[in-house]
Write an enzyme that holds these catalytic residues in place. Structure first.
Site, PDB file in Angstrom:
ATOM      1  N   ASP A  34       0.829  -1.103  -0.044  1.00  9.64           N
ATOM      2  CA  ASP A  34       0.058  -0.129  -0.100  1.00  9.64           C
ATOM      3  C   ASP A  34       0.614   1.219   0.039  1.00  9.64           C
ATOM      4  O   ASP A  34       2.052   1.214   0.272  1.00  9.64           O
ATOM      5  CB  ASP A  34      -0.860   0.004   1.421  1.00  9.64           C
ATOM      6  CG  ASP A  34      -2.099  -0.806   1.236  1.00  9.64           C
ATOM      7  OD1 ASP A  34      -2.122  -1.769   0.193  1.00  9.64           O
ATOM      8  OD2 ASP A  34      -2.874  -0.571   2.087  1.00  9.64           O
ATOM      9  N   HIS A 200       3.665  -2.126   3.251  1.00 10.64           N
ATOM     10  CA  HIS A 200       3.987  -0.841   2.630  1.00 10.64           C
ATOM     11  C   HIS A 200       5.045  -0.409   2.048  1.00 10.64           C
ATOM     12  O   HIS A 200       6.105  -1.261   2.495  1.00 10.64           O
ATOM     13  CB  HIS A 200       3.777   0.304   3.862  1.00 10.64           C
ATOM     14  CG  HIS A 200       2.276   0.130   4.513  1.00 10.64           C
ATOM     15  ND1 HIS A 200       1.952  -0.842   5.478  1.00 10.64           N
ATOM     16  CD2 HIS A 200       1.010   0.880   4.266  1.00 10.64           C
ATOM     17  CE1 HIS A 200       0.634  -0.710   5.859  1.00 10.64           C
ATOM     18  NE2 HIS A 200       0.195   0.301   4.963  1.00 10.64           N
TER      19      HIS A 200
END
Length: 232
Positions: A34, A200
């Site tokens: 993400d 991430h």
């Protein structure tokens, strides 16, 4: 295409990206990353995934795409085109990742969410250099995943329902050691259930992914004996 505007398809919440994985990689395990793009880190991640021939889904933030495009449009386009060319998927993660309740997607009317998706897609297509057939969505913070109006909004925008996760930063925190991430691979393998890993674009995540994927392959080779050894 199958949505009649009232009842969503029964498989609307199923995350089943149609990319090809190597024989040793478990079908029940999906990697999602993400909050990008952050070009330098993204290239490092792509290098590791390419080495292992594993595909992942990247959920980008629209304003991050725009900022990087304005900073170095040709450089970003080269990276994004590589990402798609190497078989990974791109998904919607909102324009600004605002998790304040009143500013979050779940507080919006469906047409507002659709507008946000349209703007995101316009920016992504501009940066990529062509129209990308985007399918997947993930709401910021995973909030509102089961809200009927948010699910309907994604359907109106031509996207699947918000992709959840089962492995989050509590299990795979930024900066985790190679030893611990290998142990996590063993733990997930023993569970034997469907896993969606949330990562991430942080410093060190490429190294962590390398250790994790190496361990996943080692587990497969241990279980497949001579057959696995002959496929190296």
């Amino acid at each position: 295409a199958r949505w009649d505007g009232t009842r969503l398809p029964p498989d609307f919440d199923r995350f089943d990206p149609a990319y090809t994985q190597p024989a040793w990689y478990p079908d029940r395990m999906q990697i999602t990353i993400d909050d990008g793009p952050r070009p330098k880190r993204l290239v490092q991640i792509l290098d590791v995934l390419k080495e292992h021939q594993v595909r992942a889904t990247f959920f980008f933030i629209g304003q991050n795409v725009m900022v990087e495009w304005m900073r170095d449009s040709s450089g970003l386009q080269e990276i994004l085109q590589r990402l798609v060319r190497e078989g990974h998927a791109l998904g919607y993660h909102s324009m600004d990742h605002d998790t304040t309740f009143l500013h979050h997607l779940q507080a919006w009317r469906p047409p507002q969410v659709v507008d946000d998706v349209i703007l995101f897609k316009a920016i992504l297509d501009l940066a990529l250099g062509y129209s990308y057939p985007m399918v997947w969505a993930r709401a910021p913070g995973g909030m509102g995943v089961r809200n009927s109006w948010l699910r309907a909004a994604f359907g109106m925008a031509g996207l699947r329902a918000s992709v959840p996760w089962t492995v989050d930063p509590a299990a795979w925190p930024p900066g985790i050691s190679s030893r611990k991430v290998r142990a996590l691979a063993r733990t997930l393998d023993k569970k034997g259930s469907r896993q969606i890993i949330l990562l991430h674009e942080t410093n060190g995540v490429a190294r962590e992914l390398d250790a994790f994927l190496g361990e996943v392959r080692q587990i497969w080779e241990e279980g497949n004996g001579a057959q696995a050894a002959s496929s190296r």
